[in-house]
Design a protein around this motif. Sequence first.
Motif, PDB file in Angstrom:
ATOM      1  N   ILE A  36       1.047  -1.256   0.038  1.00  0.00           N
ATOM      2  CA  ILE A  36      -0.023   0.059  -0.155  1.00  0.00           C
ATOM      3  C   ILE A  36       0.692   1.279   0.000  1.00  0.00           C
ATOM      4  O   ILE A  36       0.500   2.177  -0.865  1.00  0.00           O
ATOM      5  CB  ILE A  36      -0.871   0.122   1.227  1.00  0.00           C
ATOM      6  CG1 ILE A  36      -1.960  -1.054   1.171  1.00  0.00           C
ATOM      7  CG2 ILE A  36      -1.805   1.390   1.246  1.00  0.00           C
ATOM      8  CD1 ILE A  36      -2.906  -1.314  -0.075  1.00  0.00           C
ATOM      9  N   LYS A  37       2.000   1.306   0.939  1.00  0.00           N
ATOM     10  CA  LYS A  37       2.678   2.528   1.182  1.00  0.00           C
ATOM     11  C   LYS A  37       3.383   2.546  -0.334  1.00  0.00           C
ATOM     12  O   LYS A  37       3.481   3.858  -0.822  1.00  0.00           O
ATOM     13  CB  LYS A  37       3.758   2.091   1.859  1.00  0.00           C
ATOM     14  CG  LYS A  37       4.757   3.466   2.129  1.00  0.00           C
ATOM     15  CD  LYS A  37       5.682   2.960   3.477  1.00  0.00           C
ATOM     16  CE  LYS A  37       6.688   4.474   3.708  1.00  0.00           C
ATOM     17  NZ  LYS A  37       7.498   4.054   4.792  1.00  0.00           N
ATOM     18  N   SER A  38       3.950   1.806  -1.036  1.00  0.00           N
ATOM     19  CA  SER A  38       4.660   1.664  -2.421  1.00  0.00           C
ATOM     20  C   SER A  38       3.543   2.240  -3.479  1.00  0.00           C
ATOM     21  O   SER A  38       3.980   3.146  -4.174  1.00  0.00           O
ATOM     22  CB  SER A  38       5.081   0.439  -2.989  1.00  0.00           C
ATOM     23  OG  SER A  38       6.106  -0.152  -1.979  1.00  0.00           O
ATOM     24  N   LEU A  39       2.511   1.812  -3.494  1.00  0.00           N
ATOM     25  CA  LEU A  39       1.512   2.315  -4.223  1.00  0.00           C
ATOM     26  C   LEU A  39       1.094   3.931  -4.247  1.00  0.00           C
ATOM     27  O   LEU A  39       1.108   4.702  -4.940  1.00  0.00           O
ATOM     28  CB  LEU A  39       0.087   1.486  -4.140  1.00  0.00           C
ATOM     29  CG  LEU A  39      -1.059   1.707  -5.278  1.00  0.00           C
ATOM     30  CD1 LEU A  39      -0.654   1.585  -6.540  1.00  0.00           C
ATOM     31  CD2 LEU A  39      -2.309   0.821  -4.991  1.00  0.00           C
ATOM     32  N   GLU A  40       0.953   4.186  -2.863  1.00  0.00           N
ATOM     33  CA  GLU A  40       0.873   5.537  -2.624  1.00  0.00           C
ATOM     34  C   GLU A  40       1.821   6.366  -2.929  1.00  0.00           C
ATOM     35  O   GLU A  40       1.700   7.665  -3.254  1.00  0.00           O
ATOM     36  CB  GLU A  40       0.525   5.851  -0.866  1.00  0.00           C
ATOM     37  CG  GLU A  40      -0.699   5.140  -0.690  1.00  0.00           C
ATOM     38  CD  GLU A  40      -0.972   5.302   1.039  1.00  0.00           C
ATOM     39  OE1 GLU A  40      -2.196   5.285   1.587  1.00  0.00           O
ATOM     40  OE2 GLU A  40      -0.106   5.039   1.649  1.00  0.00           O
ATOM     41  N   GLN A  41       3.133   6.007  -2.622  1.00  0.00           N
ATOM     42  CA  GLN A  41       4.257   6.928  -3.152  1.00  0.00           C
ATOM     43  C   GLN A  41       4.308   6.887  -4.662  1.00  0.00           C
ATOM     44  O   GLN A  41       4.491   7.955  -5.355  1.00  0.00           O
ATOM     45  CB  GLN A  41       5.512   6.246  -2.631  1.00  0.00           C
ATOM     46  CG  GLN A  41       5.849   6.010  -1.073  1.00  0.00           C
ATOM     47  CD  GLN A  41       6.884   5.318  -0.705  1.00  0.00           C
ATOM     48  OE1 GLN A  41       7.440   4.619  -1.540  1.00  0.00           O
ATOM     49  NE2 GLN A  41       7.366   5.766   0.390  1.00  0.00           N
ATOM     50  N   GLU A  42       3.793   5.883  -5.501  1.00  0.00           N
ATOM     51  CA  GLU A  42       3.858   6.143  -6.920  1.00  0.00           C
ATOM     52  C   GLU A  42       2.952   6.932  -7.340  1.00  0.00           C
ATOM     53  O   GLU A  42       3.386   7.711  -8.351  1.00  0.00           O
ATOM     54  CB  GLU A  42       3.780   4.655  -7.480  1.00  0.00           C
ATOM     55  CG  GLU A  42       3.855   4.517  -9.028  1.00  0.00           C
ATOM     56  CD  GLU A  42       3.667   3.332  -9.642  1.00  0.00           C
ATOM     57  OE1 GLU A  42       3.420   3.097 -10.818  1.00  0.00           O
ATOM     58  OE2 GLU A  42       3.701   2.253  -8.745  1.00  0.00           O
ATOM     59  N   LEU A  43       1.760   7.157  -6.719  1.00  0.00           N
ATOM     60  CA  LEU A  43       0.786   7.925  -7.329  1.00  0.00           C
ATOM     61  C   LEU A  43       0.908   9.327  -6.603  1.00  0.00           C
ATOM     62  O   LEU A  43      -0.030  10.023  -6.845  1.00  0.00           O
ATOM     63  CB  LEU A  43      -0.649   7.042  -6.674  1.00  0.00           C
ATOM     64  CG  LEU A  43      -1.103   5.938  -7.591  1.00  0.00           C
ATOM     65  CD1 LEU A  43      -2.102   5.064  -6.903  1.00  0.00           C
ATOM     66  CD2 LEU A  43      -1.290   5.943  -9.049  1.00  0.00           C
ATOM     67  N   GLY A  44       1.465   9.447  -5.223  1.00  0.00           N
ATOM     68  CA  GLY A  44       1.738  10.784  -4.716  1.00  0.00           C
ATOM     69  C   GLY A  44       0.495  11.184  -3.907  1.00  0.00           C
ATOM     70  O   GLY A  44       0.159  12.497  -4.005  1.00  0.00           O
ATOM     71  N   ALA A  45      -0.100  10.124  -3.434  1.00  0.00           N
ATOM     72  CA  ALA A  45      -1.272  10.433  -2.582  1.00  0.00           C
ATOM     73  C   ALA A  45      -1.838   9.517  -1.908  1.00  0.00           C
ATOM     74  O   ALA A  45      -1.543   8.081  -1.976  1.00  0.00           O
ATOM     75  CB  ALA A  45      -2.819  10.687  -3.688  1.00  0.00           C
ATOM     76  N   PRO A  46      -2.427   9.805  -0.485  1.00  0.00           N
ATOM     77  CA  PRO A  46      -2.840   8.661   0.331  1.00  0.00           C
ATOM     78  C   PRO A  46      -3.897   8.058  -0.054  1.00  0.00           C
ATOM     79  O   PRO A  46      -4.897   8.736  -0.612  1.00  0.00           O
ATOM     80  CB  PRO A  46      -2.884   9.413   1.635  1.00  0.00           C
ATOM     81  CG  PRO A  46      -3.327  10.811   1.247  1.00  0.00           C
ATOM     82  CD  PRO A  46      -2.472  11.283  -0.121  1.00  0.00           C
ATOM     83  N   LEU A  47      -3.886   6.640   0.117  1.00  0.00           N
ATOM     84  CA  LEU A  47      -5.217   5.988  -0.176  1.00  0.00           C
ATOM     85  C   LEU A  47      -5.954   5.314   0.671  1.00  0.00           C
ATOM     86  O   LEU A  47      -6.926   5.063   0.745  1.00  0.00           O
ATOM     87  CB  LEU A  47      -4.561   4.835  -1.389  1.00  0.00           C
ATOM     88  CG  LEU A  47      -3.993   5.226  -2.608  1.00  0.00           C
ATOM     89  CD1 LEU A  47      -3.432   3.898  -3.175  1.00  0.00           C
ATOM     90  CD2 LEU A  47      -4.609   6.133  -3.522  1.00  0.00           C
TER      91      LEU A  47
END
Length: 295
Positions: A36-47
């Motif tokens: 989840i953290k990697s996905l949030e970092q890639e998208l630049g927004a908290p999910l």
Amino acid sequence: MTFTQLEIFALVAELQGFTAAAMRLGISQSAVSHAIKSLEQELGAPLILRQQATAEVTEVGQRLLTRAREILGLAEAMRQEVAAARGLNQGLLRIGSFGPTASLKLMPAILAVFHKRYPGIEVQIDEGGDHDVLQWLLDRRVDVGFVVLPDERFDTVPLVEDQLVALLPAEHALAERRAISVNDLADVPYILGEAGCASLMQPVFAAHGISPKVRYRISQIMTILGMVGSGDGVTVMPELALPKDMERAYPQVALRPFRPAVRRRVGLALRDLRQASPAAKAFIDTAREVVKTLA
């Protein structure tokens, strides 16, 4: 961005927790958090908002969630297409179901035949109210859902038709009649249930200029039947949602049809039948065949 990250994100959102998602996937909680953290970092927004006991999807996350489920659904359809081409029956089918009509009367008979034909396909069933199934279809949480027809938002397949009936305390004055009208329910305490008719009765009451005097809102049919039998109010239910042994099990409840009749159609709904997975199409074909024998 990977399929694994999207799958983990969708599962955390559905189960509302990192631990529950980790247990379902058979991986560590730290692996779920990392994805989840990697996905949030890639998208630049908290999910995901990490609460003490639960995980809550952010507004941005809700927008991504529908897309993620769409991507995962297409990927699953591709895997099933390849498996079908190789003569294999594999994959996952997610079904949304409401009330006894779908969950007790239709589903067991359909699944019994479906599993014999496609033993390799895993079936996941989510159960809720009428409105829940519709929302799950819109959110792509399920591939196919049992719904009350018509519904122009989806591709639909009619399965069965029955009529709505009034359930009254056996000692109620209306129980002395062989049939009643919708207008007869205008001034009596009403128990509102969700068993495949809540959304249907609302326009019926409106067409008669009636606003029912709702005393209780209850989701469980057994509870509703018990309260009607105790004289706490009247309700309306589809015939297919009722137990087969109504007269023996609930002698204090009187069943009366409406005149003119109020009918209901139940069917299957998908977002797009053309893009449905082989498993979803096979389930629809099986359902069409099975309901003929039930009729």
